[in-house]
Design a protein around this motif. Structure first.
Motif, mmCIF file in Angstrom:
data_model
loop_
_atom_site.group_PDB
_atom_site.id
_atom_site.type_symbol
_atom_site.label_atom_id
_atom_site.label_comp_id
_atom_site.label_asym_id
_atom_site.label_seq_id
_atom_site.Cartn_x
_atom_site.Cartn_y
_atom_site.Cartn_z
ATOM 1 N N GLY A 7 24.805 27.408 41.325
ATOM 2 C CA GLY A 7 24.941 26.143 40.622
ATOM 3 C C GLY A 7 23.665 25.809 39.879
ATOM 4 N N ASN A 8 23.738 24.798 39.046
ATOM 5 C CA ASN A 8 22.556 24.384 38.289
ATOM 6 C C ASN A 8 21.442 23.901 39.201
ATOM 7 N N ASP A 9 21.777 23.406 40.382
ATOM 8 C CA ASP A 9 20.769 22.933 41.315
ATOM 9 C C ASP A 9 19.864 24.060 41.778
ATOM 10 N N GLU A 10 20.360 25.281 41.734
ATOM 11 C CA GLU A 10 19.616 26.419 42.250
ATOM 12 C C GLU A 10 18.755 27.093 41.188
ATOM 13 N N LEU A 11 18.852 26.674 39.934
ATOM 14 C CA LEU A 11 18.129 27.328 38.847
ATOM 15 C C LEU A 11 17.312 26.324 38.029
ATOM 16 N N PRO A 12 16.439 25.566 38.659
ATOM 17 C CA PRO A 12 15.710 24.537 37.899
ATOM 18 C C PRO A 12 14.786 25.127 36.832
ATOM 19 N N VAL A 13 14.214 26.295 37.086
ATOM 20 C CA VAL A 13 13.325 26.903 36.098
ATOM 21 C C VAL A 13 14.131 27.294 34.863
ATOM 22 N N TYR A 14 15.299 27.908 35.061
ATOM 23 C CA TYR A 14 16.150 28.291 33.939
ATOM 24 C C TYR A 14 16.577 27.053 33.150
ATOM 25 N N ASP A 15 16.982 26.002 33.861
ATOM 26 C CA ASP A 15 17.406 24.773 33.181
ATOM 27 C C ASP A 15 16.291 24.180 32.337
ATOM 28 N N VAL A 18 15.881 26.258 29.212
ATOM 29 C CA VAL A 18 16.962 25.987 28.255
ATOM 30 C C VAL A 18 16.684 24.685 27.522
ATOM 31 N N ARG A 19 16.219 23.683 28.224
ATOM 32 C CA ARG A 19 15.895 22.406 27.569
ATOM 33 C C ARG A 19 14.753 22.578 26.569
ATOM 34 N N GLU A 20 13.748 23.388 26.928
ATOM 35 C CA GLU A 20 12.581 23.558 26.059
ATOM 36 C C GLU A 20 12.841 24.495 24.888
ATOM 37 N N ARG A 21 13.522 25.593 25.150
ATOM 38 C CA ARG A 21 13.647 26.663 24.152
ATOM 39 C C ARG A 21 15.052 26.871 23.608
ATOM 40 N N GLY A 22 16.044 26.255 24.191
ATOM 41 C CA GLY A 22 17.423 26.494 23.800
ATOM 42 C C GLY A 22 18.015 27.594 24.665
ATOM 43 N N ASP A 23 19.321 27.702 24.658
ATOM 44 C CA ASP A 23 20.007 28.688 25.488
ATOM 45 C C ASP A 23 20.090 30.014 24.737
#
Length: 71
Positions: A7-15, A18-23
């Motif tokens: 879930g998104n809760d488990e990937l805070p670094v990835y999230d 994505v917010r900083e650089r885009g997906d």
């Protein structure tokens, strides 16, 4: 960890990336799918491939007087 079920809760670094650089992963997937479609069309003869305007290099032109331009 299985990234497919995490879930998104488990990937805070990835999230945060994505917010900083885009997906980038989603964008890359989209471009790859589009390329596959265009290549399939080209190979089947159903499409004419033309380079994107930003990929077209300007063609050098000769001077109107026929000289080489070096001098």
């Amino acid at each position: 960890m299985n990234l497919q079920t995490a879930g998104n809760d488990e990937l805070p670094v990835y999230d945060s990336l994505v917010r900083e650089r885009g997906d980038v992963v989603a964008e890359t997937r989209s471009v790859a799918e589009e390329a596959q479609i265009r290549m399939a069309q080209a190979l089947s003869g159903h499409g004419i491939l033309q380079p994107a305007p930003d990929q077209m290099a300007p063609q050098p032109t000769a001077p109107a007087d026929g000289s080489t331009g070096v001098g």
